[in-house]
Design a protein around this motif. Structure first.
Motif, PDB file in Angstrom:
ATOM      1  N   GLY A 181       0.791  -1.226   0.000  1.00 28.66           N
ATOM      2  CA  GLY A 181       0.000   0.000   0.000  1.00 28.66           C
ATOM      3  C   GLY A 181       0.824   1.275   0.000  1.00 28.66           C
TER       4      GLY A 181
ATOM      5  N   GLU B 255     -13.693  -0.923 -18.015  1.00 33.93           N
ATOM      6  CA  GLU B 255     -13.707  -0.433 -16.638  1.00 33.93           C
ATOM      7  C   GLU B 255     -12.357   0.232 -16.300  1.00 33.93           C
TER       8      GLU B 255
ATOM      9  N   LYS C 263     -11.370   4.215 -15.465  1.00 32.34           N
ATOM     10  CA  LYS C 263     -10.568   4.676 -14.332  1.00 32.34           C
ATOM     11  C   LYS C 263      -9.546   5.728 -14.722  1.00 32.34           C
TER      12      LYS C 263
ATOM     13  N   ILE D  96      -2.810  -2.085 -14.870  1.00 32.12           N
ATOM     14  CA  ILE D  96      -3.660  -2.361 -13.701  1.00 32.12           C
ATOM     15  C   ILE D  96      -4.736  -3.400 -14.006  1.00 32.12           C
TER      16      ILE D  96
ATOM     17  N   ASP E 134      -4.375  -6.544 -12.353  1.00 29.41           N
ATOM     18  CA  ASP E 134      -4.466  -6.458 -10.908  1.00 29.41           C
ATOM     19  C   ASP E 134      -3.200  -6.939 -10.203  1.00 29.41           C
TER      20      ASP E 134
ATOM     21  N   ALA F 193      -4.536   8.799  -8.290  1.00 29.48           N
ATOM     22  CA  ALA F 193      -5.763   8.054  -7.982  1.00 29.48           C
ATOM     23  C   ALA F 193      -5.432   6.617  -7.593  1.00 29.48           C
ATOM     24  N   LEU F 194      -4.441   6.040  -8.279  1.00 30.23           N
ATOM     25  CA  LEU F 194      -4.047   4.665  -7.951  1.00 30.23           C
ATOM     26  C   LEU F 194      -3.434   4.597  -6.553  1.00 30.23           C
TER      27      LEU F 194
ATOM     28  N   ALA G 112      -4.073   6.574  -4.134  1.00 30.43           N
ATOM     29  CA  ALA G 112      -5.166   6.776  -3.179  1.00 30.43           C
ATOM     30  C   ALA G 112      -5.975   5.500  -2.968  1.00 30.43           C
ATOM     31  N   GLU G 113      -6.003   4.639  -4.010  1.00 35.67           N
ATOM     32  CA  GLU G 113      -6.687   3.346  -3.891  1.00 35.67           C
ATOM     33  C   GLU G 113      -5.940   2.376  -2.992  1.00 35.67           C
ATOM     34  N   GLY G 114      -4.722   2.762  -2.638  1.00 36.97           N
ATOM     35  CA  GLY G 114      -3.927   1.893  -1.778  1.00 36.97           C
ATOM     36  C   GLY G 114      -3.048   0.910  -2.533  1.00 36.97           C
ATOM     37  N   ARG G 115      -2.751   1.220  -3.793  1.00 41.14           N
ATOM     38  CA  ARG G 115      -1.873   0.320  -4.542  1.00 41.14           C
ATOM     39  C   ARG G 115      -0.418   0.537  -4.164  1.00 41.14           C
TER      40      ARG G 115
END
Ligand SMILES: Nc1ncnc2c1ncn2[C@@H]1O[C@H](COP(=O)(O)OP(=O)(O)OP(=O)(O)O)[C@@H](O)[C@H]1O
Ligand SMILES: [Mg+2]
Lengths: 249, 222
Positions: A27, A125, A129, A157, A160, A187-188, A190-193
């Motif tokens: 993360g 999808e 994003k 991405i 995944d 944004a990625l 912030a998604e916790g990637r």
């Protein structure tokens, strides 16, 4: 998530990475900075084995690898590692013969054996994003550099991966296109990637990085929070480098 | 032209066309399709990391490119029976032309594969593809586009080269024109006539080549 211990890499007799030790938790975002030729790209490429380290240990998630000059890596290990990582290249490397959505579907279909219709839905999808859903049918040559790079991000991405690698994702772009790519990356984050980013975008690094390493001549010279490396460093080499890229701070 | 010559010309058209449709075109088509398969495998063998395979492929290309096609045809048709291998004229010609297309085509395909930027391979590897998957999904489709103009030209050359099969008793178009000439003794008339038919065939193919290349233009290489 990522750990390197005593990792080194030589091309022939030229040592490009020396005794690299680093750790990155799940993360978190790691930013790598350093002058040209310091080994940033090589380090990143070692993580997904586009280059094979000469010596040392590396683990990504639950996969552990040991390198030494004599032994060849197992193909299954290489593939397993690459399934855990995604890469975004400086010059995008999109597939020119496939549309944006087909670029994103490619890994799903070929590697994950996803059914084509399902892959298309997932790919759309991913394009959504990065804000490119309506350009899904465009070929790479019909897209701006910034859009191409966002397709590159969507392609990575879509698989995944546990760990995302970026090699100077904005340095081939016109200045006015840099922002859209950095925003997609924010944004990625912030998604916790979990991400490893080589970049000279200091503002991005300050905002997004949990950890910064400064490399010079194949060595990690300094390591810490953005604040520590960018503002409080007393290291001569770090300061010399920072004053050169100050424009980006 | 005299009335007699016009009549010979008209009467020869049908047998010449028949020979073209029955022998020249099938000979060229079959040899080209088989030759392309051979060319692809030869090209892959040469870029494969496996040394012995690459060496065999190089040896084959070296032999075929370094000897005249007509001599190869003679060896296959007139020579091999001496060691007990008897092959009919048509299959013998197919073998000869296939070997030739395979060798020259492999060079074109190999160059096309090598012209695809390394980044394309790496993009595939980063997604988790194997070498074979990267080749099939990204590299070969792009290499096909690069190789098409040159491979199409070799097909057109092949159509003309099939006239060499006349020397090993395949009754293709040129052989047929020779037979008719022997009957009427009008060499200028008949050889010009057969030349015109080759020209017609090749013009149709050139048109097809242009269409094919336009189809590939829907994307640009970057
Ligand atoms: N395939 C290779 N063979 C030989 N030497 C290489 C190879 N790749 C990189 N190097 C060398 O390794 C050193 C580090 O290169 P690397 O590309 O990792 O630097 P970098 O920090 O990414 O530089 P830049 O900021 O210019 O991208 C350089 O001296 C380079 O010349
Ligand atoms: Mg670099």
């Amino acid at each position: 998530m990522l750990q390197m211990t005593h990792l080194s890499k030589s091309f022939g007799s030229v040592q490009v990475l020396r005794d690299i030790n680093l750790r990155l938790e799940k993360g978190k975002v790691l930013v790598i900075v350093g002058p040209s030729g310091s080994g940033k790209t090589t380090l990143l490429r070692c993580i997904n084995l586009l280059e094979t380290p000469t010596e040392g240990e590396m683990s990504v998630g639950d996969l552990q690898l040991h390198f030494d000059q004599g032994t060849k890596l197992r193909k299954s290990d290489i593939l397993a590692l690459r399934k855990r990582t995604g890469m975004v290249f400086q010059s995008y490397h999109l597939f020119p013969h496939r549309t944006a959505v087909e670029n994103v579907m490619e890994g799903l279909i070929t590697v994950q054996k996803t059914d084509k219709n399902q892959a298309r839905l997932q790919a759309l999808e991913m394009l959504r994003k990065v804000g490119l859903e309506e350009r899904a049918g465009a070929y790479p040559f019909q897209l701006s550099g910034g859009q191409q790079q966002r397709v590159g991000i969507a392609r990575a991405i879509a698989m995944d991966p546990d760990l995302l690698l970026f090699d100077e994702p904005t340095s081939a772009l016109d200045p006015e296109l840099v922002g859209e790519v950095l925003n997609a990356m924010k944004a990625l984050a912030a998604e916790g990637r979990t991400m490893v980013v080589v970049t000279h975008e200091m503002k991005f690094a300050e905002e997004v990085a949990d950890k910064v390493i400064f490399m010079d001549n194949g060595l990690i010279v300094e390591e810490g929070t953005p604040e520590q490396v960018f503002r409080q460093s007393t290291n001569e080499r770090t300061q010399a480098f920072l004053s050169r890229v100050k424009g980006n701070v | 032209m005299s009335d007699r010559q016009i009549q010979i010309f008209m009467e020869s058209l049908l047998p010449l066309f028949k020979a073209g449709v029955a022998f020249t075109i099938p000979l060229a088509l079959i040899s080209f399709v088989l030759g392309m398969i051979l060319a692809l495998f030869t090209a892959l063998a040469r870029i494969s990391g496996w040394k012995p395979l690459a060496l065999i492929a190089r040896f084959y290309v070296w032999i075929i490119r370094g000897t005249p096609l007509i001599v190869q045809l003679f060896i296959i048709f007139f020579g091999l029976p001496k060691v007990g291998i008897v092959i009919d004229p048509f299959p013998a010609a197919v073998i000869g032309f296939t070997l030739s297309v395979g060798a020259y085509g492999s060079e074109t395909i190999r160059a096309a594969i090598l012209s695809i930027p390394k980044g394309q391979w790496e993009a595939c590897f980063a997604l988790g593809m194997t070498r074979w998957q990267a080749l099939k999904r990204a590299v070969l489709p792009q290499a096909a586009r690069v190789a098409t103009p040159s491979l199409a030209s070799s097909f057109i050359s092949l159509v003309k080269d099939t006239s060499l099969a006349a020397t090993i008793m395949v009754t293709e178009m040129f052989q047929t024109s020779q037979q008719i000439t022997a009957t009427y003794y009008e060499p200028l008339l008949l050889y010009v006539e057969v030349a015109l038919i080759y020209l017609l065939f090749c013009s149709v193919l050139s048109y097809g080549q242009a269409r094919l290349e336009r189809r590939f233009d829907r994307y640009h290489a970057i």
